[in-house]
Design a protein around this motif. Structure first.
Motif, PDB file in Angstrom:
ATOM      1  N   ALA A 256      36.419  19.819 126.261  1.00  0.00           N
ATOM      2  CA  ALA A 256      35.171  20.473 125.865  1.00  0.00           C
ATOM      3  C   ALA A 256      34.078  20.290 126.912  1.00  0.00           C
ATOM      4  O   ALA A 256      33.204  21.157 127.069  1.00  0.00           O
ATOM      5  CB  ALA A 256      34.707  19.926 124.513  1.00  0.00           C
ATOM      6  N   ALA A 257      34.125  19.184 127.648  1.00  0.00           N
ATOM      7  CA  ALA A 257      33.099  18.942 128.669  1.00  0.00           C
ATOM      8  C   ALA A 257      33.127  20.011 129.750  1.00  0.00           C
ATOM      9  O   ALA A 257      32.091  20.351 130.331  1.00  0.00           O
ATOM     10  CB  ALA A 257      33.302  17.564 129.288  1.00  0.00           C
ATOM     11  N   LEU A 258      34.297  20.577 130.025  1.00  0.00           N
ATOM     12  CA  LEU A 258      34.399  21.637 131.018  1.00  0.00           C
ATOM     13  C   LEU A 258      33.763  22.920 130.492  1.00  0.00           C
ATOM     14  O   LEU A 258      33.195  23.699 131.268  1.00  0.00           O
ATOM     15  CB  LEU A 258      35.858  21.881 131.390  1.00  0.00           C
ATOM     16  N   GLN A 259      33.870  23.131 129.192  1.00  0.00           N
ATOM     17  CA  GLN A 259      33.214  24.293 128.590  1.00  0.00           C
ATOM     18  C   GLN A 259      31.700  24.192 128.780  1.00  0.00           C
ATOM     19  O   GLN A 259      31.032  25.176 129.138  1.00  0.00           O
ATOM     20  CB  GLN A 259      33.545  24.388 127.100  1.00  0.00           C
ATOM     21  N   ALA A 260      31.150  23.007 128.582  1.00  0.00           N
ATOM     22  CA  ALA A 260      29.722  22.806 128.749  1.00  0.00           C
ATOM     23  C   ALA A 260      29.304  23.003 130.203  1.00  0.00           C
ATOM     24  O   ALA A 260      28.262  23.596 130.490  1.00  0.00           O
ATOM     25  CB  ALA A 260      29.344  21.405 128.266  1.00  0.00           C
ATOM     26  N   ASP A 264      26.752  25.824 131.777  1.00  0.00           N
ATOM     27  CA  ASP A 264      25.603  25.486 132.635  1.00  0.00           C
ATOM     28  C   ASP A 264      25.575  26.359 133.892  1.00  0.00           C
ATOM     29  O   ASP A 264      24.501  26.699 134.401  1.00  0.00           O
ATOM     30  CB  ASP A 264      25.664  24.018 133.054  1.00  0.00           C
ATOM     31  N   LEU A 265      26.764  26.721 134.376  1.00  0.00           N
ATOM     32  CA  LEU A 265      26.866  27.514 135.598  1.00  0.00           C
ATOM     33  C   LEU A 265      26.789  29.012 135.329  1.00  0.00           C
ATOM     34  O   LEU A 265      26.745  29.813 136.274  1.00  0.00           O
ATOM     35  CB  LEU A 265      28.185  27.197 136.313  1.00  0.00           C
ATOM     36  N   ASP A 310      28.334  19.096 144.678  1.00  0.00           N
ATOM     37  CA  ASP A 310      27.951  18.269 143.535  1.00  0.00           C
ATOM     38  C   ASP A 310      28.675  18.711 142.267  1.00  0.00           C
ATOM     39  O   ASP A 310      29.064  17.878 141.430  1.00  0.00           O
ATOM     40  CB  ASP A 310      26.443  18.336 143.308  1.00  0.00           C
ATOM     41  N   THR A 311      28.869  20.024 142.121  1.00  0.00           N
ATOM     42  CA  THR A 311      29.590  20.537 140.957  1.00  0.00           C
ATOM     43  C   THR A 311      31.054  20.130 141.017  1.00  0.00           C
ATOM     44  O   THR A 311      31.647  19.733 140.005  1.00  0.00           O
ATOM     45  CB  THR A 311      29.480  22.072 140.900  1.00  0.00           C
ATOM     46  N   LEU A 312      31.644  20.227 142.192  1.00  0.00           N
ATOM     47  CA  LEU A 312      33.046  19.809 142.355  1.00  0.00           C
ATOM     48  C   LEU A 312      33.195  18.324 142.030  1.00  0.00           C
ATOM     49  O   LEU A 312      34.186  17.918 141.401  1.00  0.00           O
ATOM     50  CB  LEU A 312      33.518  20.101 143.774  1.00  0.00           C
ATOM     51  N   ALA A 313      32.224  17.524 142.426  1.00  0.00           N
ATOM     52  CA  ALA A 313      32.274  16.092 142.118  1.00  0.00           C
ATOM     53  C   ALA A 313      32.183  15.870 140.613  1.00  0.00           C
ATOM     54  O   ALA A 313      32.881  15.007 140.055  1.00  0.00           O
ATOM     55  CB  ALA A 313      31.147  15.363 142.840  1.00  0.00           C
ATOM     56  N   ARG A 314      31.329  16.641 139.927  1.00  0.00           N
ATOM     57  CA  ARG A 314      31.212  16.530 138.467  1.00  0.00           C
ATOM     58  C   ARG A 314      32.528  16.885 137.791  1.00  0.00           C
ATOM     59  O   ARG A 314      32.962  16.212 136.845  1.00  0.00           O
ATOM     60  CB  ARG A 314      30.104  17.445 137.951  1.00  0.00           C
ATOM     61  N   ILE A 315      33.175  17.944 138.291  1.00  0.00           N
ATOM     62  CA  ILE A 315      34.459  18.341 137.714  1.00  0.00           C
ATOM     63  C   ILE A 315      35.482  17.231 137.886  1.00  0.00           C
ATOM     64  O   ILE A 315      36.216  16.884 136.946  1.00  0.00           O
ATOM     65  CB  ILE A 315      34.967  19.641 138.375  1.00  0.00           C
TER      66      ILE A 315
END
Length: 334
Positions: A256-260, A264-265, A310-315
């Motif tokens: 679900a965190a990936l859905q969020a 955001d993107l 930064d997004t890739l790092a979050r993923i």
């Protein structure tokens, strides 16, 4: 009129950054579907720029999937790069060679003996209605046939002008190296997605040898779309532990965190999963499949998405915390 997507290179083949996996268009895969709807989906993919079409002689009965692709590319052959595979559908008279893969069905029957390769390619050419196969894959390595022998027979097809480029699927790093030593390979297909990491050894060998990577099931057999809540009884995914109702519920909660993050993107979860793959290596060309033109266009649009470091790092942080339940579609047991 075909739209233009960013391009990538597989060997000497120039292809769109995202292709189209046609397996889902034959009955018995994701439930029933009629040919008209299937051809409509293929046409939508080509129109949207997904002109790298992946099929196999094993998808559907009697070459059904290849025939669908042939219908869709008729009159548009110069726009499309056609890839197909052999070895999983047994040739007439071929003895089945059991291959344990830890798949939902535990065991596959393969046969990649050199004496059957030419006839199998001929059948595919007739099914597709084309004069040359752009990319011809060995679907699975045959445990009773050295991969050098299978690829050697495939190389003869290149010399005869029936095939432009060669690839292999579902191989180990050692098998990839040995196959490439017989004839240069344009691509290797392997399961790779946010659900299943790529074998780092396979990635290393592919990079070293300049072999492109074509991830199959880049959306986790639909799971990574975030829309799979339950399956029809005739859907082949019901055989996979990850789609057991309790496993599916647990996995949907974990991801679900990936859905969020996608929200955001301002993109869909499918687009996030595909864009993430494209950012892993410049020689990656995923082949998602869908039956719905709107979803096909949505998937292909992921080729234009740029993810900030930064997004890739979050993923990566999210994926590191996830422990999927129920395994994957293919777990090599060789």
């Amino acid at each position: 009129m075909t739209n233009t997507l960013p391009r990538r290179v597989l060997g000497e083949l120039d292809v769109p950054a995202i292709g189209f996996g046609a397996m889902v268009l034959s009955p018995g895969m994701y439930g029933e579907i009629d040919d008209r709807r299937a051809v409509t989906a293929l046409t939508a993919a080509i129109d949207a720029g997904g002109t790298f079409i992946d099929t196999s002689d094993a998808y559907g009965d009697h070459g059904h999937n290849e025939q669908l692709v042939g219908t869709a590319v008729r009159g548009r052959r110069d726009e499309v790069t056609v890839a197909t595979k052999f070895g999983l559908k047994l040739a007439d008279g071929a003895e089945p060679h059991p291959l344990k893969v830890g798949y939902a069905f535990e065991e596959l029957a393969v046969n990649a003996e050199p004496r059957y390769v030419r006839d199998q390619a001929g059948n595919s050419l007739r099914n597709l209605g084309i004069d040359v196969i752009d990319l011809y894959y060995l679907h699975f390595p045959d445990p009773q046939v050295p991969i050098e022998d299978s690829v050697g027979a495939m190389a003869e097809l290149v010399a005869e002008g029936k095939v432009r480029a060669l690839g292999v699927c579902n191989v180990t790093p050692d098998e990839l190296r040995r196959a490439h030593a017989v004839h240069p390979l344009a691509a290797v297909q392997t399961e790779w997605s946010m659900w299943r990491p790529v074998d780092p050894g396979l990635l290393e060998v592919a990079r070293e040898l300049g072999i492109g990577l074509v991830p199959w099931s880049p959306l986790g057999a639909g799971f990574l779309t975030g829309t799979v809540q339950q399956l029809a009884a005739d859907d082949f995914r019901t055989n996979a532990p990850r789609f057991d109702p309790r496993s599916l519920a647990a996995n949907n909660a974990s991801y679900a965190a990936l859905q969020a993050l996608a929200a955001d993107l301002g993109i869909t979860r499918s687009q996030l999963a595909l864009a993430w793959l494209l950012h892993q290596d410049p020689a990656v060309v995923p082949i998602p499949g869908s039956r719905t033109p709107e979803h096909i266009v949505e998937n292909l649009a992921a080729a234009d998405i740029v993810l900030h470091p930064d997004t890739l790092a979050r993923i990566d942080e999210v994926l590191a915390r996830i422990q999927p339940v129920g395994g994957t579609l293919l777990q090599d047991a060789r």
